[in-house]
Write an enzyme that holds these catalytic residues in place. Structure first.
Site, PDB file in Angstrom:
ATOM      1  N   ASP A 156       0.945  -1.258  -0.052  1.00 43.42           N
ATOM      2  CA  ASP A 156      -0.117   0.083   0.137  1.00 43.42           C
ATOM      3  C   ASP A 156       0.857   1.201   0.061  1.00 43.42           C
ATOM      4  OD1 ASP A 156      -2.287   1.633   0.370  1.00 43.42           O
ATOM      5  OD2 ASP A 156      -3.034  -0.270   1.431  1.00 43.42           O
ATOM      6  N   GLU A 201      -6.725   3.372  -5.826  1.00 44.47           N
ATOM      7  CA  GLU A 201      -7.966   3.722  -5.253  1.00 44.47           C
ATOM      8  C   GLU A 201      -8.335   4.755  -5.658  1.00 44.47           C
ATOM      9  OE1 GLU A 201      -9.754   4.019  -0.636  1.00 44.47           O
ATOM     10  OE2 GLU A 201      -8.171   5.186  -1.304  1.00 44.47           O
ATOM     11  N   ASP A 258      -3.046   4.518  -2.572  1.00 41.69           N
ATOM     12  CA  ASP A 258      -4.100   5.032  -1.369  1.00 41.69           C
ATOM     13  C   ASP A 258      -4.453   6.304  -2.048  1.00 41.69           C
ATOM     14  OD1 ASP A 258      -5.587   4.649   1.107  1.00 41.69           O
ATOM     15  OD2 ASP A 258      -4.507   6.967   1.521  1.00 41.69           O
ATOM     16  N   HIS A 266     -11.093  -3.197   3.987  1.00 46.63           N
ATOM     17  CA  HIS A 266     -10.969  -2.785   5.367  1.00 46.63           C
ATOM     18  C   HIS A 266     -11.537  -1.352   5.757  1.00 46.63           C
ATOM     19  CE1 HIS A 266      -8.186  -0.637   2.980  1.00 46.63           C
ATOM     20  NE2 HIS A 266      -7.923   0.289   3.964  1.00 46.63           N
ATOM     21  N   ASP A 267     -12.435  -0.914   4.671  1.00 44.04           N
ATOM     22  CA  ASP A 267     -13.120   0.231   5.020  1.00 44.04           C
ATOM     23  C   ASP A 267     -14.605   0.258   4.957  1.00 44.04           C
ATOM     24  OD1 ASP A 267     -10.726   2.115   5.075  1.00 44.04           O
ATOM     25  OD2 ASP A 267     -10.607   2.111   2.864  1.00 44.04           O
TER      26      ASP A 267
END
Ligand code: NOJ
Ligand code: CA
Length: 559
Positions: free
Chosen positions: A113, A277, A215, A340-341
């Site tokens: 990431d 993302e 990200d 994870h969000d």
């Protein structure tokens, strides 16, 4: 005519399956209650032991690690204070190098990431930049004078709610943060900071990492005049990020230039992947821009069609069909259900976690994810049917961003989907042996039922269903690279679609309901279908196309 993606030219990130690990809760090897790199190393055989016929391994091709860099962990790693080091809680740089070697030995690629929209406010760059108006890094972040009334410079918001500007006493200025105020946005307009980041990217590529997940990659650039964003017509809550048109702080032309430059670096190396993302308040169409006009930006924009879809066949099909249409000819899509969000899909899509058809939904969702045309990205624990832990007491919440949010209406904690991986039915679900420490987040109480060990032994478990689907992808080129075509134009309670290359055709039928006739709007030959994977039919059997579907049937058949 079928235009094949050539099997021999397809890249690993097109044909493979990616698996996201949230390092804090995947596996804790030293018993301090926090997941670590050594823990991941110990579980690599579970992910892929390198044996294509393995009975105990999931068979994935790449892992993406949520951030492992040095960080004060206010946003659990999405706030980096040193890009060149590993967070002490996870281990050392040497541990990471061992992880790389061990993963590569098993044919597992490693994706990091890369959080480069912002740093932590504890990063040395920000410490210096915020110390005065005239230091060598004074414009490495977005500093602006207060408005004439002393208030914030403009109406830009934080994605987490409320203004995106925070006042700094030393400079008597505000700095902008797209996320929390401990995550100041980097000024990409400054060529020095840009060069620093590019150098850091090379450092990790030189180490041998196989790619990055960028990200927040749609909000890097900001308008140089810091103009006000227009507010949406019907917006009443002016503090909500999605109630503005992000004309001046999202998706600017310069943003694409930055990604192109990063891609140029990536392309200097062999076989690396760039995932990004792009979703922040973006539509699928906006995200498609991130492939780049000349296919020179992201390899895989990371878009949220399944996470934002209801569990309804017609809706899901429409999302797939849209993605098929907007993905440029030479580009490649990716799909995922969970990350994870967001709440895990079995929590989003099933009213109660013990409903009888939960397994059916899990099987159907897995089948869709692993049979559409695009790279599937799994989130740890989804393969065993983990659901959100909705009973985390407030004092145990780790998603500090939520606690710190300034808006009246608190955003939901994201912790429910981040609880420890459930390995077995022993203490702490086998995540951590530490007796006197609590795991970083409480283990879901269903761990004695839902865990890797138990499910590996049960031929009908969701884990074994995932294993079979992944194996079927490996063995059938149509599932990896074939075209996608629906056989039902207005699906109501079931889906039926094919994946096909010139040499092979695979039919996928998914029943979302109880027993019913299989209706198909197009002629397709009835006989001689081989069962590849099914939750109701015997594998490898040659059958005629069923006229009646079993309740919640998921069958993948090959011609
Ligand atoms: C997106 C990440 O997925 C999320 O977890 C994080 O809070 C924000 N970006 C800020 O980095
Ligand atoms: Ca640990």
């Amino acid at each position: 005519m079928i235009q094949d993606t050539k099997s021999n030219t397809a890249k690993w990130w097109q044909t493979g399956v990616i698996y996201q690990i949230y390092p804090l809760t995947f596996a804790d090897a030293n018993g301090d209650g926090i997941g670590d790199l050594q823990g991941i190393i110990e579980k690599l055989d579970y992910l892929n032991d390198g044996n294509p016929d393995s009975e105990t391994s999931l068979g994935i091709d790449a892992i993406w690690l949520s951030p492992i860099n040095q960080s004060p962990m206010i946003d659990n790693g999405y706030d980096v204070s040193d890009y060149y080091d590993i967070n002490d809680q996870f281990g050392t740089l040497e541990d990471f190098e061992i992880l790389l070697v061990e993963a590569h030995k098993r044919g597992i690629k490693v994706i990091l990431d890369l959080v480069i929209n912002h740093t932590s406010n504890q990063h040395s760059w920000f410490l210096e930049s915020s110390s005065s108006k005239d230091n060598s890094k004074s414009d490495w972040y977005h500093w602006q004078d207060p408005a004439p009334d002393g208030g914030v410079p403009n109406n830009w918001l934080s994605y987490f709610g409320g203004t995106g500007w925070t006042y700094n006493e030393a400079r008597k200025q505000y700095y902008y943060h797209s996320f929390n105020n401990n995550q100041p946005d980097i000024n990409w307009g400054n060529s020095q900071v840009k060069e620093e980041i590019f150098q850091m990217i090379r450092f990790w590529l030189d180490k041998g990492v196989d790619g990055f997940r960028l990200d927040a990659s749609s909000v890097y650039s900001k308008d140089k005049y810091y103009r006000y964003n227009p507010v949406k017509f019907d917006a009443n809550d002016q503090k909500k990020y999605n109630n503005q048109h992000h004309l001046y702080n999202k998706n600017l032309p310069e943003n694409h230039q930055i990604i192109r430059e990063i891609r140029t670096i990536i392309d200097e190396y062999q076989e690396r992947v760039l995932i990004g993302e792009t979703f922040i308040d973006s539509t699928l169409y906006e995200s498609a821009i991130f492939y780049g006009i000349n296919n020179d930006e992201l390899h895989l924009p990371f878009t949220f069609e399944f996470p934002f879809s209801p569990w309804y066949p017609g809706y899901l099909q429409q999302e797939i069909a849209k993605k098929e249409l907007i993905t440029p000819q030479a580009a490649w899509a990716s799909y995922f259900l969970d990350n994870h969000d967001i709440p895990r899909h079995l929590s989003r899509w099933v009213e109660c976690s013990l409903c009888t058809n939960q397994l059916g939904i899990a099987q159907a969702a897995a089948a869709i994810l692993l049979t559409v045309r695009g790279t599937p990205i799994l989130y740890y624990g989804q393969e065993i049917g983990m659901v959100d832990n909705e009973d985390i007491p407030r004092e145990k919440i780790q998603d500090k961003i939520v606690i710190r949010s300034e808006t009246e209406e608190l955003p939901e904690t994201r912790d429910g989907a981040r609880t420890p991986m459930q390995w077995n039915d022993s203490f702490n679900a086998g995540f951590s042996f530490g007796k006197n420490v609590e795991p970083w987040l409480p283990v879901h109480q269903n761990y004695t039922e839902v865990n890797v060990d138990r499910e590996l032994k049960d031929p009908d478990s969701i884990l074994n269903f995932y294993r079979k689907l992944i194996q079927a992808r490996k063995q059938n080129e149509a599932l990896r690279i074939g075209n996608w075509r629906t056989l039902i134009y207005y699906p109501y309670e079931h889906l039926a679609y094919v994946r096909e290359t010139k040499a092979e055709r695979v039919l996928i039928v998914i029943n979302f309901s109880y027993e019913k006739d299989l209706t198909i709007d197009e002629y397709i030959s009835q006989d001689n279908w081989q069962v590849l994977v099914s939750n109701v039919r015997e594998a490898n059997k040659i059958i005629n196309l069923p006229t009646t579907l079993q309740p919640f049937e998921v069958s993948i058949l090959r011609k």
